[in-house]
Design an enzyme around this catalytic site. Structure first.
Site, PDB file in Angstrom:
ATOM      1  N   ASN A  33       0.851  -1.181   0.000  1.00  0.00           N
ATOM      2  CA  ASN A  33       0.000   0.000   0.000  1.00  0.00           C
ATOM      3  C   ASN A  33       0.891   1.236   0.000  1.00  0.00           C
ATOM      4  O   ASN A  33       2.121   1.126   0.014  1.00  0.00           O
ATOM      5  CB  ASN A  33      -0.986  -0.001   1.176  1.00  0.00           C
ATOM      6  CG  ASN A  33      -0.294   0.013   2.539  1.00  0.00           C
ATOM      7  OD1 ASN A  33       0.798   0.561   2.694  1.00  0.00           O
ATOM      8  ND2 ASN A  33      -0.930  -0.591   3.530  1.00  0.00           N
ATOM      9  N   GLU A  69       3.380   1.517   2.971  1.00  0.00           N
ATOM     10  CA  GLU A  69       4.421   0.497   2.876  1.00  0.00           C
ATOM     11  C   GLU A  69       5.395   0.795   1.747  1.00  0.00           C
ATOM     12  O   GLU A  69       6.607   0.576   1.887  1.00  0.00           O
ATOM     13  CB  GLU A  69       3.769  -0.871   2.650  1.00  0.00           C
ATOM     14  CG  GLU A  69       2.945  -1.379   3.824  1.00  0.00           C
ATOM     15  CD  GLU A  69       2.010  -2.516   3.462  1.00  0.00           C
ATOM     16  OE1 GLU A  69       1.508  -3.180   4.374  1.00  0.00           O
ATOM     17  OE2 GLU A  69       1.772  -2.721   2.247  1.00  0.00           O
ATOM     18  N   ASP A 124      -6.306  -7.256   1.241  1.00  0.00           N
ATOM     19  CA  ASP A 124      -6.464  -8.701   1.054  1.00  0.00           C
ATOM     20  C   ASP A 124      -7.257  -8.994  -0.216  1.00  0.00           C
ATOM     21  O   ASP A 124      -6.917  -9.888  -0.993  1.00  0.00           O
ATOM     22  CB  ASP A 124      -7.193  -9.306   2.252  1.00  0.00           C
ATOM     23  CG  ASP A 124      -6.374  -9.249   3.533  1.00  0.00           C
ATOM     24  OD1 ASP A 124      -5.162  -8.954   3.457  1.00  0.00           O
ATOM     25  OD2 ASP A 124      -6.946  -9.496   4.610  1.00  0.00           O
TER      26      ASP A 124
END
Length: 331
Positions: free
Chosen positions: A203, A206, A280
């Protein structure tokens, strides 16, 4: 792109193994009417509670409505939480057989207590321990048994100990032997070299952290944001992978491919209620689409539509094939 029931039939052919940190999510809802006489804390009168597969198990749970060939590998304990997780996975048509069982470690679980839609406390049960050499041997044996019947592997890292450099190398080696797609959802708490995988999907937070750059949240569009463009360039080189897909929340996704100009995919979300689990869903549908023969840009578009659906739901949500079809038809 157009998306029809023929595309759904293609997705159903994908054979996916999810590897990573598995967890059990426990949600407790109730009312607060008074403060405890024992301590200055609220007393929650429980009205409802639910359990869901969490972590890497939630990724598998996102795939299974679309493909009957979904497998999960991770580590659980010998406890009631593991039993509950297995029963939920079987109910969701996810194969739990590849799970490793540790004699002393507890199954990772997270219990969230909420009242009036406000989370009051979260109770975690976990003991972080890296994968042992004996467990790595067991992982390799199970991977070699599964590999001939797979199209892709997802490495789902939550920084809880299962994902190690040695495991990643074993996966990359077996995947290369069987020409399998390997995608990664990385953890900033567990920086690993990802050379040998097909795609890494961080993301925004990150991605900037992994690139060692500060995000000043510039107002420019993603394709004009020089900081974001530099992040993509740095990560392609640092991880030595063919592609990096950065999820950007309300700005959609940015796809960086070696030798290709960056490609921006605007968000498809209409309303955002809860972003938990969106990552996810993104990695799940992206990998399934790649495994079923879609191009990388088509797979990213499918993933983006799927994520746009789940952020409009509360809790650890998934989506159905009909919801994905409807999302494309409503463009």
């Amino acid at each position: 792109m157009t998306f029809t029931r023929d595309h759904l039939q293609r997705l159903a052919q994908g054979r996916i193994l999810v590897v990573g940190d598995v967890m059990l999510d426990h949600f407790i809802w109730g009312h607060v009417r008074r403060i405890s006489p024992e301590a200055p804390v609220p007393i929650v009168e429980v009205t409802r509670e639910e359990f869901y597969p969490g972590g890497a198990a939630n990724v598998a749970r996102n795939i299974s409505p679309f493909s009957p060939n979904t497998h999960l590998m991770g580590r659980v304990g010998k406890d009631m939480a593991a039993d509950k997780l297995r029963s939920l996975l079987i109910e969701d048509k996810v194969d739990p057989a590849p799970l490793l069982v540790h004699e002393t470690l507890p199954t990772i679980s997270k219990a969230r207590v909420s009242a009036r839609q406000q989370q009051i406390v979260r109770v975690d049960r976990e003991k972080l321990l890296p994968l042992t050499d004996d467990e790595l041997i067991e992982v390799e044996q199970r991977l070699r048994e599964l590999a001939p019947n797979l199209d892709a592997i997802i490495l789902e890292d939550y920084g809880k100990g299962f994902m190690t450099e040695k495991l990643m190398q074993v996966v990359a080696k077996i995947a290369a032997e069987h020409k399998l797609i390997v995608t990664v959802d990385p953890s900033p708490r567990n920086p690993l070299p990802w050379a040998g995988v097909s795609l890494v999907k961080p993301n925004r937070l990150e991605a900037f952290a992994a690139a060692g750059l500060e995000d000043h949240l510039l107002s420019e569009s993603p394709l004009e944001n020089n900081e974001l463009l530099e992040v993509g360039r740095v990560l392609l080189a640092k991880w030595n992978v063919a592609s990096v897909l950065v999820t950007l929340g309300e700005q959609g996704m940015m796809l960086f491919e070696r030798g290709q100009p960056p490609h921006h995919i605007p968000t498809r979300a209409r309303e955002v209620f809860d972003v938990s689990g969106a990552g996810d869903t993104a990695i799940a549908l992206l990998t399934l689409a790649l495994a079923s023969g879609h191009s990388l840009r088509e797979a990213a578009e499918i993933s983006n539509h799927a994520s746009g659906i789940v952020v409009g739901k509360l809790g650890t949500a998934t989506l159905t094939p009909d919801e994905l079809l409807a999302a494309f038809s409503s463009k």
